[in-house]
Scaffold this active site. Structure first.
Site, mmCIF file in Angstrom:
data_model
loop_
_atom_site.group_PDB
_atom_site.id
_atom_site.type_symbol
_atom_site.label_atom_id
_atom_site.label_comp_id
_atom_site.label_asym_id
_atom_site.label_seq_id
_atom_site.Cartn_x
_atom_site.Cartn_y
_atom_site.Cartn_z
ATOM 1 N N GLY A 15 -19.148 -95.717 1.639
ATOM 2 C CA GLY A 15 -18.564 -94.960 0.520
ATOM 3 C C GLY A 15 -18.977 -93.501 0.461
ATOM 4 C CG ASN A 17 -14.789 -90.006 3.422
ATOM 5 O OD1 ASN A 17 -14.509 -88.815 3.488
ATOM 6 N ND2 ASN A 17 -15.070 -90.741 4.488
ATOM 7 C CG MET A 93 -13.073 -100.921 7.603
ATOM 8 S SD MET A 93 -12.216 -99.654 8.574
ATOM 9 C CE MET A 93 -13.557 -98.514 8.896
ATOM 10 C CB ILE A 95 -3.426 -103.751 8.438
ATOM 11 C CG1 ILE A 95 -4.354 -103.629 9.641
ATOM 12 C CG2 ILE A 95 -2.058 -103.143 8.690
ATOM 13 C CD1 ILE A 95 -4.378 -102.320 10.341
ATOM 14 C CG LEU A 96 -2.737 -100.809 3.011
ATOM 15 C CD1 LEU A 96 -2.321 -99.561 2.239
ATOM 16 C CD2 LEU A 96 -3.701 -101.643 2.196
ATOM 17 C CG ASN A 110 -6.610 -94.126 6.210
ATOM 18 O OD1 ASN A 110 -7.658 -94.515 5.667
ATOM 19 N ND2 ASN A 110 -6.403 -94.248 7.500
ATOM 20 C CG HIS A 112 -8.218 -92.379 12.038
ATOM 21 N ND1 HIS A 112 -8.543 -93.721 12.081
ATOM 22 C CD2 HIS A 112 -8.254 -91.940 13.329
ATOM 23 C CE1 HIS A 112 -8.740 -94.081 13.339
ATOM 24 N NE2 HIS A 112 -8.572 -93.017 14.112
HETATM 25 C C1 GAR Z 1 -15.130 -92.893 7.770
HETATM 26 O O1 GAR Z 1 -15.594 -92.282 8.947
HETATM 27 C C2 GAR Z 1 -13.638 -93.084 7.819
HETATM 28 O O2 GAR Z 1 -12.971 -92.037 8.478
HETATM 29 C C3 GAR Z 1 -13.540 -94.349 8.615
HETATM 30 O O3 GAR Z 1 -14.565 -95.160 8.110
HETATM 31 C C4 GAR Z 1 -15.641 -94.336 7.658
HETATM 32 C C5 GAR Z 1 -15.973 -94.703 6.238
HETATM 33 O O4 GAR Z 1 -17.112 -94.030 5.833
HETATM 34 N N1 GAR Z 1 -12.262 -94.974 8.463
HETATM 35 C C6 GAR Z 1 -11.653 -95.607 9.459
HETATM 36 O O5 GAR Z 1 -12.142 -95.752 10.556
HETATM 37 C C7 GAR Z 1 -10.286 -96.165 9.114
HETATM 38 N N2 GAR Z 1 -9.600 -96.560 10.293
HETATM 39 P P1 GAR Z 1 -17.533 -94.017 4.295
HETATM 40 O O6 GAR Z 1 -17.500 -95.460 3.814
HETATM 41 O O7 GAR Z 1 -18.933 -93.474 4.328
HETATM 42 O O8 GAR Z 1 -16.583 -93.142 3.541
#
Ligand code: GAR
Length: 211
Positions: A15, A17, A93, A95-96, A110, A112
């Site tokens: 979390g 982000n 994580m 897929i919708l 989203n 990535h």
């Molecule tokens: C982030 O690096 C995000 O870009 C990635 O998961 C991490 C989550 O970090 N998302 C994906 O790979 C989606 N395909 P966080 O939980 O610290 O925000």
């Protein structure tokens, strides 16, 4: 708070982000409010982050509903009940299904950890390292029916060094994620985003690539 964009943030893990979005809201650079955080993982540290900031949390575990469509219907119901205007996938994580996509057309973002369309799916940083690219980065995009294929809103590039590990590269990319995700949400809040087919046009901005 009628002028604040109402966000629902979906998480599965750390979390960071989510934290960055909270921080930008609290310092006033993001005119939004997080009405609900939903996690599909009971152990996600993001739940603790949300609670610390008094944000309501709903936990919906992967096995809680009998199939993907029912799971997504439950997500949609929770988001609609909370008046959500924009759905933020922040390390979510799953897929919708079309059930979800149809409920929030062009209203799901989203992030990535790669420069799409390169290295979609899971472990974007590892894929980039193994391929041997010299530049990678991150992408904020709208979600469509594909895996990481939706219209791109903002990208940011970082260098890849010879001695990078998955962890060091991920950390460098994450720093950029924390910068561009709140930016993309603020552009949406300001009504500056226009989607034309595959392309996202930002009013009064010539380039959405940050290096
Ligand atoms: C982030 O690096 C995000 O870009 C990635 O998961 C991490 C989550 O970090 N998302 C994906 O790979 C989606 N395909 P966080 O939980 O610290 O925000």
């Amino acid at each position: 708070m009628a002028d604040l964009l109402k966000l629902g943030v979906l998480i599965s893990g750390n979390g960071s982000n989510l934290q960055s979005i909270i921080d930008h809201i609290e310092k006033g650079s993001l005119k939004a409010i997080i009405n609900i955080v939903i996690s599909n993982n009971t152990d996600a540290y993001g739940i603790t982050r949300a609670k610390k900031h008094k944000i309501p949390v709903v936990i919906l575990k992967n096995g809680d509903l009998k199939n993907k469509e029912d799971f997504d219907s439950e997500l949609v119901k929770t988001l609609k009940d909370n008046g959500i205007e924009l759905v933020i996938l922040a390390g979510f994580m799953r897929i919708l299904t079309p059930v979800f996509l149809k409920a929030f057309p062009h209203k799901i973002m989203n992030i990535h950890p790669a420069l799409l369309p390169s290295f979609p799916g899971i472990h974007g940083q590892k894929q980039a390292l193994e391929y041997g690219v010299k530049i990678s980065g991150c992408t904020v995009h709208f979600v469509d029916e594909g895996v990481d294929t939706g219209p791109i809103i903002i990208q940011s590039a970082v260098q890849v060094f010879d001695d990078d590990t998955e962890e060091t590269l991920a950390a460098r990319i994450l720093k950029e994620e924390h910068r561009i995700y709140p930016q993309a949400i603020q552009l949406f809040a300001e009504g500056k985003i226009e989607i034309k087919g595959r392309k996202v046009l930002i009013k009064n901005v010539r380039s959405n690539c940050h290096r």
